[in-house]
Design an enzyme around this catalytic site. Structure first.
Site: not given
Length: 196
Positions: A21, A40-42, A108
């Site tokens: 991240q 949920s990160c992209i 996501g």
């Protein structure tokens, strides 16, 4: 892109660089693979198909604001910074032509109800950002209720996605919750970068 349990041969050799991240890595080496794990990160994978150079980023947008200037708030400006940084690096090392870029999106997921579906907000943000900048997404694997591991070969542009079991997903949730609680805000100088 394939959804599979075994790695295709080209992903099973060479140099693997983990993209965490906040990271943004770019390479033109034929033996490099970028790897990341997303909840949920992209992660966006951007490649100049003529110069055979590409890269991957990884970002989390922790909250949405009601600001008229920036409806996603300071944390979303981090997402904009991450996207602009990756695109600019690929353009600089590549042909410099936006028309030569291939863009793939991953992540996501809604992997925990505590995160208030940050994944959906992330998907909305990245799609709107790219549309506003005039880019077309080549392919995507977004949403769902699972964590995923993404491998990307910047030289060839090939991507591989593996859906992860609930134990790995739970660990991803813990990491994302810790980051969301910190709500790190990027300085305005980093947020106000223009694409060329």
């Amino acid at each position: 892109m394939a959804l599979n349990t075994s790695l295709p041969p080209e992903f099973d050799r060479g140099v693997v660089t983990n993209v965490h991240q906040g990271d943004c890595h770019v390479s033109a080496a034929s033996d490099v693979t970028f790897s990341t794990i997303l909840g949920s990160c992209i992660s966006a994978c951007v490649r100049d198909r003529m110069a055979l150079v590409g890269g991957m980023n990884h970002f989390l947008l922790a909250e949405q604001s009601g600001s008229a200037r920036d409806r996603y708030g300071a944390s979303a400006r981090y997402g904009a910074f991450a996207m602009e940084q990756l695109i600019n690096k690929v353009l600089t090392r590549g042909t410099g032509r936006k028309a030569n870029l291939e863009i793939k999106l991953f992540g996501g997921g809604k992997i925990n109800s505590v995160l208030d579906d940050v994944g959906a907000k992330n998907i909305e943000f990245v799609r709107q950002f790219l549309e506003d900048e005039g880019y077309v997404v080549t392919s995507e694997d977004l949403g769902g209720s699972y964590a995923r591991r993404v491998l990307f070969k910047p030289y060839s542009g090939r991507a591989f996605v593996r859906r992860l079991d609930s134990d790995v997903g739970a660990n991803v949730v813990r990491q994302e919750l810790a980051i969301a609680r910190r709500r790190v805000v990027m300085p305005a100088s980093l947020a106000d970068i223009e694409l060329f």
